[in-house]
Scaffold this active site. Sequence first.
Site, PDB file in Angstrom:
ATOM      1  N   ALA A  64     -30.269  -0.701  10.648  1.00 49.09           N
ATOM      2  CA  ALA A  64     -31.061  -0.003   9.639  1.00 49.09           C
ATOM      3  C   ALA A  64     -32.543  -0.340   9.805  1.00 49.09           C
ATOM      4  O   ALA A  64     -33.212  -0.786   8.871  1.00 49.09           O
ATOM      5  CB  ALA A  64     -30.564  -0.297   8.227  1.00 49.09           C
ATOM      6  N   HIS A  65     -33.005  -0.212  11.034  1.00 50.19           N
ATOM      7  CA  HIS A  65     -34.425  -0.394  11.297  1.00 50.19           C
ATOM      8  C   HIS A  65     -34.809   0.327  12.592  1.00 50.19           C
ATOM      9  O   HIS A  65     -33.946   0.759  13.351  1.00 50.19           O
ATOM     10  CB  HIS A  65     -34.786  -1.884  11.371  1.00 50.19           C
ATOM     11  CG  HIS A  65     -34.133  -2.639  12.482  1.00 50.19           C
ATOM     12  ND1 HIS A  65     -33.133  -3.564  12.287  1.00 50.19           N
ATOM     13  CD2 HIS A  65     -34.342  -2.607  13.815  1.00 50.19           C
ATOM     14  CE1 HIS A  65     -32.759  -4.060  13.446  1.00 50.19           C
ATOM     15  NE2 HIS A  65     -33.471  -3.493  14.394  1.00 50.19           N
ATOM     16  N   GLY A  66     -36.107   0.429  12.800  1.00 46.27           N
ATOM     17  CA  GLY A  66     -36.644   0.972  14.044  1.00 46.27           C
ATOM     18  C   GLY A  66     -37.710   0.031  14.573  1.00 46.27           C
ATOM     19  O   GLY A  66     -38.141  -0.898  13.881  1.00 46.27           O
ATOM     20  N   ARG A 111     -31.927   2.664  14.351  1.00 46.10           N
ATOM     21  CA  ARG A 111     -30.561   2.377  14.771  1.00 46.10           C
ATOM     22  C   ARG A 111     -29.754   1.722  13.659  1.00 46.10           C
ATOM     23  O   ARG A 111     -30.278   0.929  12.857  1.00 46.10           O
ATOM     24  CB  ARG A 111     -30.504   1.529  16.049  1.00 46.10           C
ATOM     25  CG  ARG A 111     -30.617   0.025  15.952  1.00 46.10           C
ATOM     26  CD  ARG A 111     -32.003  -0.482  15.611  1.00 46.10           C
ATOM     27  NE  ARG A 111     -33.068   0.265  16.262  1.00 46.10           N
ATOM     28  CZ  ARG A 111     -33.528  -0.022  17.479  1.00 46.10           C
ATOM     29  NH1 ARG A 111     -33.024  -1.035  18.126  1.00 46.10           N
ATOM     30  NH2 ARG A 111     -34.535   0.669  17.973  1.00 46.10           N
TER      31      ARG A 111
END
Length: 150
Positions: A64-66, A111
Amino acid sequence: MNPRNTVDSGQAAGKIDRCRMVELPEHSDPRGLLTVVEGGKDVDFDIKRAYFIHHVPENVARGAHGHRRLRQLIIAMHGSFEVIVDDGFEKERFVLDHPSRGLYVVPMIWRDMVNFTPDAVGLWLVSEPYDESEYYRDYAEFLRDARASR
Ligand code: TYD
């Protein structure tokens, strides 16, 4: 199977197409298998950091980050898990289930990692030292920049 969820099919091919599975060189003999990852050769970056994720409880998602700049290769060293990559236009799901195949992920990709088996051990080989300011943690902010940067 990699089901593709087209968010906006009117856009030209984007960063998601640069995310792909990489077959790593294996050295097999009667003693077993040895798999190699060499920075600048098997991946197009120098490996500055490695970390691994394990003992993920059932039905727990991670990620839960980029990342703004970071490139990485993700390998399931044991067990399996799935990585959903999202470039702000399209999403693609990859199943990681073999230690000689890695998922190469470019910058500006959101992702999520899901469906970890209880025995899963994931290895991340990455191009940058840890720097929290280089992360996107807010999906709306990521989406705004990802869509503007195409
Ligand atoms: P986090 O980014 O939430 O993990 P995930 O890859 O599942 O999204 O990281 C979990 C914690 O670990 C968080 O407090 C930051 C820390 N961390 C480091 O200190 N160094 C690192 O190299 C990484 C990847 C995380």
